[in-house]
Design a protein around this motif. Structure first.
Motif, PDB file in Angstrom:
ATOM      1  N   ARG A  20      54.946  47.835  23.016  1.00  0.00           N
ATOM      2  CA  ARG A  20      55.925  48.793  22.483  1.00  0.00           C
ATOM      3  C   ARG A  20      56.748  49.446  23.591  1.00  0.00           C
ATOM      4  NH1 ARG A  20      54.757  50.557  17.011  1.00  0.00           N
ATOM      5  NH2 ARG A  20      52.862  49.526  16.312  1.00  0.00           N
ATOM      6  N   ARG A  21      56.109  49.707  24.694  1.00  0.00           N
ATOM      7  CA  ARG A  21      56.806  50.422  25.758  1.00  0.00           C
ATOM      8  C   ARG A  21      57.704  49.513  26.594  1.00  0.00           C
ATOM      9  NH1 ARG A  21      55.695  55.585  28.810  1.00  0.00           N
ATOM     10  NH2 ARG A  21      57.068  55.328  30.586  1.00  0.00           N
ATOM     11  N   TYR A  22      57.280  48.282  26.887  1.00  0.00           N
ATOM     12  CA  TYR A  22      57.987  47.473  27.887  1.00  0.00           C
ATOM     13  C   TYR A  22      58.598  46.164  27.398  1.00  0.00           C
ATOM     14  CZ  TYR A  22      55.771  50.674  31.134  1.00  0.00           C
ATOM     15  OH  TYR A  22      55.366  51.789  31.792  1.00  0.00           O
ATOM     16  N   ALA A  23      58.387  45.761  26.185  1.00  0.00           N
ATOM     17  CA  ALA A  23      58.893  44.450  25.736  1.00  0.00           C
ATOM     18  C   ALA A  23      60.417  44.379  25.792  1.00  0.00           C
ATOM     19  CB  ALA A  23      58.397  44.135  24.334  1.00  0.00           C
ATOM     20  N   PRO A  36      69.032  34.479  26.221  1.00  0.00           N
ATOM     21  CA  PRO A  36      68.324  35.278  25.220  1.00  0.00           C
ATOM     22  C   PRO A  36      67.203  34.551  24.487  1.00  0.00           C
ATOM     23  CG  PRO A  36      70.570  34.810  24.506  1.00  0.00           C
ATOM     24  CD  PRO A  36      70.443  34.322  25.906  1.00  0.00           C
ATOM     25  N   ASP A  37      67.403  33.296  24.127  1.00  0.00           N
ATOM     26  CA  ASP A  37      66.370  32.576  23.377  1.00  0.00           C
ATOM     27  C   ASP A  37      65.124  32.345  24.218  1.00  0.00           C
ATOM     28  OD1 ASP A  37      68.008  32.464  21.156  1.00  0.00           O
ATOM     29  OD2 ASP A  37      68.809  30.489  21.658  1.00  0.00           O
ATOM     30  N   ASP A  38      65.336  31.863  25.426  1.00  0.00           N
ATOM     31  CA  ASP A  38      64.195  31.617  26.310  1.00  0.00           C
ATOM     32  C   ASP A  38      63.536  32.920  26.737  1.00  0.00           C
ATOM     33  OD1 ASP A  38      64.452  28.872  26.183  1.00  0.00           O
ATOM     34  OD2 ASP A  38      65.766  28.759  27.933  1.00  0.00           O
ATOM     35  N   ALA A  39      64.328  33.977  26.901  1.00  0.00           N
ATOM     36  CA  ALA A  39      63.768  35.272  27.303  1.00  0.00           C
ATOM     37  C   ALA A  39      62.764  35.772  26.268  1.00  0.00           C
ATOM     38  CB  ALA A  39      64.882  36.295  27.503  1.00  0.00           C
ATOM     39  N   ALA A  40      63.111  35.655  25.006  1.00  0.00           N
ATOM     40  CA  ALA A  40      62.202  36.107  23.948  1.00  0.00           C
ATOM     41  C   ALA A  40      60.894  35.314  23.982  1.00  0.00           C
ATOM     42  CB  ALA A  40      62.869  35.974  22.584  1.00  0.00           C
ATOM     43  N   ASP A  41      60.986  34.019  24.210  1.00  0.00           N
ATOM     44  CA  ASP A  41      59.783  33.189  24.291  1.00  0.00           C
ATOM     45  C   ASP A  41      58.917  33.569  25.485  1.00  0.00           C
ATOM     46  OD1 ASP A  41      60.577  31.805  22.049  1.00  0.00           O
ATOM     47  OD2 ASP A  41      61.437  30.123  23.175  1.00  0.00           O
ATOM     48  N   VAL A  42      59.564  33.823  26.626  1.00  0.00           N
ATOM     49  CA  VAL A  42      58.815  34.181  27.830  1.00  0.00           C
ATOM     50  C   VAL A  42      58.156  35.547  27.660  1.00  0.00           C
ATOM     51  CG1 VAL A  42      59.027  34.732  30.292  1.00  0.00           C
ATOM     52  CG2 VAL A  42      60.165  32.716  29.374  1.00  0.00           C
ATOM     53  N   VAL A  43      58.836  36.480  27.001  1.00  0.00           N
ATOM     54  CA  VAL A  43      58.232  37.792  26.753  1.00  0.00           C
ATOM     55  C   VAL A  43      56.956  37.628  25.935  1.00  0.00           C
ATOM     56  CG1 VAL A  43      58.528  39.991  25.544  1.00  0.00           C
ATOM     57  CG2 VAL A  43      60.350  39.125  27.000  1.00  0.00           C
ATOM     58  N   GLN A  44      57.023  36.833  24.882  1.00  0.00           N
ATOM     59  CA  GLN A  44      55.838  36.611  24.048  1.00  0.00           C
ATOM     60  C   GLN A  44      54.710  35.961  24.856  1.00  0.00           C
ATOM     61  OE1 GLN A  44      55.385  37.689  20.921  1.00  0.00           O
ATOM     62  NE2 GLN A  44      57.385  38.652  21.103  1.00  0.00           N
TER      63      GLN A  44
END
Length: 161
Positions: A20-23, A36-44
């Motif tokens: 919640r704080r850093y995603a 953006p697409d790859d960033a979301a995958d890497v965050v997960q």
């Protein structure tokens, strides 16, 4: 120098609080590098990787998250360079890429010092094991291992891996 506080004291505990704080922050940091697409995958994937560490409190969560995420990006880039997907090989814009790679590899192998090249070719192209190469070249298995290591380093340096 200020003392770092455990994450649990700042927001809800564990992985949920960390997410919640850093995603959103991590996603913004990665978008500039990988889209953006790859960033979301890497965050997960980052949060999956750090899950075992989240309950113990992380002293510097931003640094930790960013390091894990960048390591994932780097590892993925290495994997893609080494093993292109079937779609990459069949796309019209990359039809010349496999041929270029083969020519580049052939040039690198030809420029390799003879001691390393012999071991490399016998192993990679003739499918011989290290003991078989050692017997063929009348050298020790340890020498074969050392020369192969040097040959692989030579190739990696020229392929910029």
């Amino acid at each position: 120098m200020s003392e770092a506080k455990p994450l649990q004291a700042e927001v809800g505990g564990g992985l949920d609080g960390l997410y919640r704080r850093y995603a959103a922050w991590l996603n913004r940091r990665l978008r500039a590098r990988i889209g953006p697409d790859d960033a979301a995958d890497v965050v997960q994937e980052t949060y999956i990787r750090i899950a075992p560490f989240a309950d113990g409190g992380i002293a510097h969560p931003r640094a930790f998250l960013l390091r894990v995420a960048l390591n994932l990006v780097r590892d993925d880039a290495k994997h893609r360079r080494r093993r292109p997907s079937d779609a990459d090989l069949q796309s019209p814009e990359s039809e010349g890429a496999p041929q270029f790679d083969q020519v580049l590899l052939a040039q690198i192998i030809r420029s390799m010092p003879q001691l390393y090249r012999d071991v490399f070719v016998l192993s990679r192209f003739d499918g011989m094991t290290y003991p078989e190469i050692a017997k063929e070249l009348e050298i020790s298995v340890k020498t074969v291992e050392w020369r192969m290591s040097k040959a692989l380093d030579y190739c990696a340096l020229r392929l910029d891996l």
